[in-house]
Design a protein around this motif. Structure first.
Motif, mmCIF file in Angstrom:
data_model
loop_
_atom_site.group_PDB
_atom_site.id
_atom_site.type_symbol
_atom_site.label_atom_id
_atom_site.label_comp_id
_atom_site.label_asym_id
_atom_site.label_seq_id
_atom_site.Cartn_x
_atom_site.Cartn_y
_atom_site.Cartn_z
ATOM 1 N N PHE A 57 -13.383 5.088 -0.844
ATOM 2 C CA PHE A 57 -12.095 5.477 -1.428
ATOM 3 C C PHE A 57 -12.133 5.311 -2.943
ATOM 4 C CE2 PHE A 57 -9.748 5.147 2.666
ATOM 5 C CZ PHE A 57 -9.026 6.302 2.538
ATOM 6 N N ILE B 43 10.777 11.475 -5.270
ATOM 7 C CA ILE B 43 10.498 11.572 -3.841
ATOM 8 C C ILE B 43 11.608 12.400 -3.234
ATOM 9 C CG2 ILE B 43 10.490 10.298 -1.684
ATOM 10 C CD1 ILE B 43 8.972 8.172 -2.902
ATOM 11 N N HIS C 112 -2.193 16.642 -4.987
ATOM 12 C CA HIS C 112 -0.782 16.474 -4.682
ATOM 13 C C HIS C 112 -0.406 17.461 -3.588
ATOM 14 C CE1 HIS C 112 3.481 15.865 -5.548
ATOM 15 N NE2 HIS C 112 3.072 14.752 -6.116
ATOM 16 N N SER D 48 -2.813 5.402 4.434
ATOM 17 C CA SER D 48 -1.788 5.095 5.437
ATOM 18 C C SER D 48 -2.292 5.402 6.839
ATOM 19 C CB SER D 48 -0.522 5.890 5.159
ATOM 20 O OG SER D 48 -0.119 5.696 3.835
ATOM 21 N N LEU E 153 -4.825 10.985 -1.141
ATOM 22 C CA LEU E 153 -5.624 9.774 -0.914
ATOM 23 C C LEU E 153 -4.771 8.662 -0.310
ATOM 24 C CD1 LEU E 153 -7.644 9.947 -4.177
ATOM 25 C CD2 LEU E 153 -8.632 9.811 -1.930
ATOM 26 N N VAL E 154 -3.533 8.527 -0.809
ATOM 27 C CA VAL E 154 -2.671 7.468 -0.269
ATOM 28 C C VAL E 154 -2.285 7.796 1.169
ATOM 29 C CG1 VAL E 154 -0.556 6.191 -0.634
ATOM 30 C CG2 VAL E 154 -1.873 6.948 -2.565
ATOM 31 N N GLY F 165 11.372 10.931 7.137
ATOM 32 C CA GLY F 165 10.539 9.747 7.360
ATOM 33 C C GLY F 165 11.329 8.636 8.002
ATOM 34 N N GLU G 231 -0.174 8.796 -10.940
ATOM 35 C CA GLU G 231 0.610 9.853 -10.310
ATOM 36 C C GLU G 231 1.961 9.957 -11.002
ATOM 37 O OE1 GLU G 231 2.595 10.479 -5.917
ATOM 38 O OE2 GLU G 231 0.894 9.163 -6.172
ATOM 39 N N VAL H 105 0.850 -1.199 0.000
ATOM 40 C CA VAL H 105 0.000 0.000 0.000
ATOM 41 C C VAL H 105 0.877 1.237 0.000
ATOM 42 C CG1 VAL H 105 -1.626 1.353 1.353
ATOM 43 C CG2 VAL H 105 -1.922 -1.088 1.196
ATOM 44 N N VAL H 106 1.917 1.207 0.842
ATOM 45 C CA VAL H 106 2.702 2.416 1.077
ATOM 46 C C VAL H 106 3.702 2.636 -0.048
ATOM 47 C CG1 VAL H 106 4.433 3.398 2.577
ATOM 48 C CG2 VAL H 106 2.404 2.368 3.542
ATOM 49 N N TYR I 239 -4.226 9.240 3.252
ATOM 50 C CA TYR I 239 -5.404 8.819 4.012
ATOM 51 C C TYR I 239 -5.406 7.313 4.259
ATOM 52 C CZ TYR I 239 -8.941 11.909 5.572
ATOM 53 O OH TYR I 239 -9.653 12.747 6.345
ATOM 54 N N ILE J 100 4.471 10.040 5.782
ATOM 55 C CA ILE J 100 5.548 11.032 5.618
ATOM 56 C C ILE J 100 6.070 11.063 4.189
ATOM 57 C CG2 ILE J 100 7.830 11.697 6.405
ATOM 58 C CD1 ILE J 100 7.127 10.596 9.099
ATOM 59 N N ILE J 101 6.252 9.909 3.532
ATOM 60 C CA ILE J 101 6.928 9.985 2.233
ATOM 61 C C ILE J 101 5.982 10.080 1.044
ATOM 62 C CG2 ILE J 101 8.950 8.740 3.069
ATOM 63 C CD1 ILE J 101 8.078 6.365 1.451
ATOM 64 N N ARG J 102 4.718 9.654 1.160
ATOM 65 C CA ARG J 102 3.866 9.736 -0.022
ATOM 66 C C ARG J 102 3.352 11.153 -0.217
ATOM 67 N NH1 ARG J 102 2.617 4.856 -2.594
ATOM 68 N NH2 ARG J 102 1.713 6.240 -4.120
ATOM 69 N N ARG J 103 3.026 11.500 -1.476
ATOM 70 C CA ARG J 103 2.638 12.874 -1.784
ATOM 71 C C ARG J 103 1.201 12.977 -2.270
ATOM 72 N NH1 ARG J 103 4.892 14.457 1.220
ATOM 73 N NH2 ARG J 103 7.049 15.039 1.447
ATOM 74 N N ASN J 104 0.518 11.841 -2.340
ATOM 75 C CA ASN J 104 -0.867 11.861 -2.813
ATOM 76 C C ASN J 104 -1.792 11.849 -1.599
ATOM 77 O OD1 ASN J 104 -3.402 11.144 -3.797
ATOM 78 N ND2 ASN J 104 -2.512 10.138 -5.567
ATOM 79 N N VAL K 30 10.786 7.013 11.730
ATOM 80 C CA VAL K 30 10.480 5.587 11.855
ATOM 81 C C VAL K 30 11.505 4.889 12.753
ATOM 82 C CG1 VAL K 30 10.494 3.428 10.577
ATOM 83 C CG2 VAL K 30 9.159 5.322 9.756
ATOM 84 N N GLY L 29 2.509 2.521 8.239
ATOM 85 C CA GLY L 29 1.559 3.615 8.054
ATOM 86 C C GLY L 29 2.229 4.958 8.230
ATOM 87 N N LEU L 30 3.082 5.059 9.252
ATOM 88 C CA LEU L 30 3.782 6.323 9.515
ATOM 89 C C LEU L 30 4.679 6.691 8.345
ATOM 90 C CD1 LEU L 30 4.401 8.488 11.669
ATOM 91 C CD2 LEU L 30 6.327 7.102 12.324
ATOM 92 N N LEU L 31 5.413 5.699 7.845
ATOM 93 C CA LEU L 31 6.298 5.936 6.693
ATOM 94 C C LEU L 31 5.477 6.439 5.503
ATOM 95 C CD1 LEU L 31 9.313 5.527 6.168
ATOM 96 C CD2 LEU L 31 8.739 3.400 5.062
ATOM 97 N N GLY L 32 4.310 5.815 5.292
ATOM 98 C CA GLY L 32 3.469 6.227 4.174
ATOM 99 C C GLY L 32 2.994 7.658 4.322
ATOM 100 N N SER M 203 12.077 14.541 2.573
ATOM 101 C CA SER M 203 10.977 13.802 3.203
ATOM 102 C C SER M 203 11.406 12.365 3.476
ATOM 103 C CB SER M 203 9.750 13.827 2.297
ATOM 104 O OG SER M 203 9.990 13.056 1.150
#
Lengths: 167, 102
Positions: free
Chosen positions: A71, A88, B93, B36, B31-32, A96, A83, A20-21, B34, B25-29, A100, B20-23, A92
């Motif tokens: 969703f 990245i 974004h 996480s 919805l993603v 991150g 996207e 997911v991530v 959310y 912080i690093i994702r930029r979308n 972590v 989830g925490l990593l997601g 960040s």
């Protein structure tokens, strides 16, 4: 047998959460949503192994049924393109990883302090519908009613926010 | 489930929370991010269910029930906000959404 099942579900949960991530093959939000469904389904399996039958059913119904559909509706509504592969940002990624690692250290300290070691579980209290319902409608009646008000407020807020003109 | 110690369930919960925490912080979308957040909530739920099982006490499961309800309400409102934002700005974004004024 149940022990083996637990480790299978645990590995599946973590693998799907990772996908997911940070899916290396696709940045599409739809893929993330699909792997979120798998994560939640295997989490429901772990709930069953922990004797929380009612919560496992609620998990599948509410999360996999309602939340993910919401969703997907929003993703389709916004018609998001793939996207674009923006870099990245280094910043960040570094922040991150630092946070972590920091939280991992906190968890590791808590685990290693040794207070958690207990003998294997005692005879279970099964979290079926009846015992949970009895508790919910006697001891937790007031929070239950407050949550119903919260749901009403959320519904009104959503309708208001979705109107074409915000003014 | 007689042979899995409590720590292993908590390891899974901690791993889920960290992912989830990593997601977030690093994702930029948006919805993603959310999704996480949902992962982190689920990690908390798993820890509560595990403690409830190993202490022979159902109160933890009641807590999880309320958390699931609140999370559903939160997702509904949050997604409505994202849709409203998208109508104004045509993007989800987070790097394009740095101004507080619409």
């Amino acid at each position: 047998m149940q022990t083996l099942l637990f480790y299978i579900f645990a590995g599946l949960t973590l693998l799907c959460a990772l996908l997911v991530v940070a899916n290396p093959f696709s940045r599409n939000p739809v893929t993330s949503a699909m792997f979120l469904v798998l994560t939640i389904a295997s989490l429901a399996g772990i709930f069953i192994l922990l004797d929380a039958f009612f919560l496992a059913a609620v998990q599948v119904l509410v999360y996999a049924g309602a939340v993910i559909v919401l969703f997907l509706f929003v993703i389709m509504l916004l018609s998001l393109k793939e996207e674009e592969r923006r870099q990245i940002r280094k910043f960040s990624l570094i922040t991150g990883l630092i946070s972590v690692v920091a939280i991992t250290a906190v968890f590791a300290r808590a685990f290693l302090s040794g207070k958690l070691r207990r003998p294997p579980p005692m005879p279970a209290v099964a979290g079926g519908t009846q015992p949970l319902g009895e508790l919910l409608f006697s001891q937790y009646l007031l929070p239950f009613e407050i949550v119903s008000v919260l749901l009403l407020v959320a519904m009104i807020g959503t309708v208001l926010l979705s109107k074409r003109t915000l003014e | 489930m007689t042979h899995v110690p409590l720590e292993h369930v908590l390891f899974v919960s901690a791993g889920l929370f960290l992912l989830g925490l990593l997601g977030v912080i690093i994702r930029r979308n948006l919805l993603v991010i959310y999704m996480s957040l949902e992962l982190m909530l689920n990690a908390g739920n798993l820890a509560l269910v595990a403690f409830s099982r190993f202490n022979n006490n159902l109160n933890g499961q009641i807590m999880v029930f309320f958390i699931i309800t609140v999370a559903a309400a939160e997702v509904a409102v949050g997604l409505a906000l994202i849709v409203a934002l998208y109508r104004k700005r045509q993007t989800v974004h987070v790097e394009d959404l740095t101004a507080m004024k619409l």
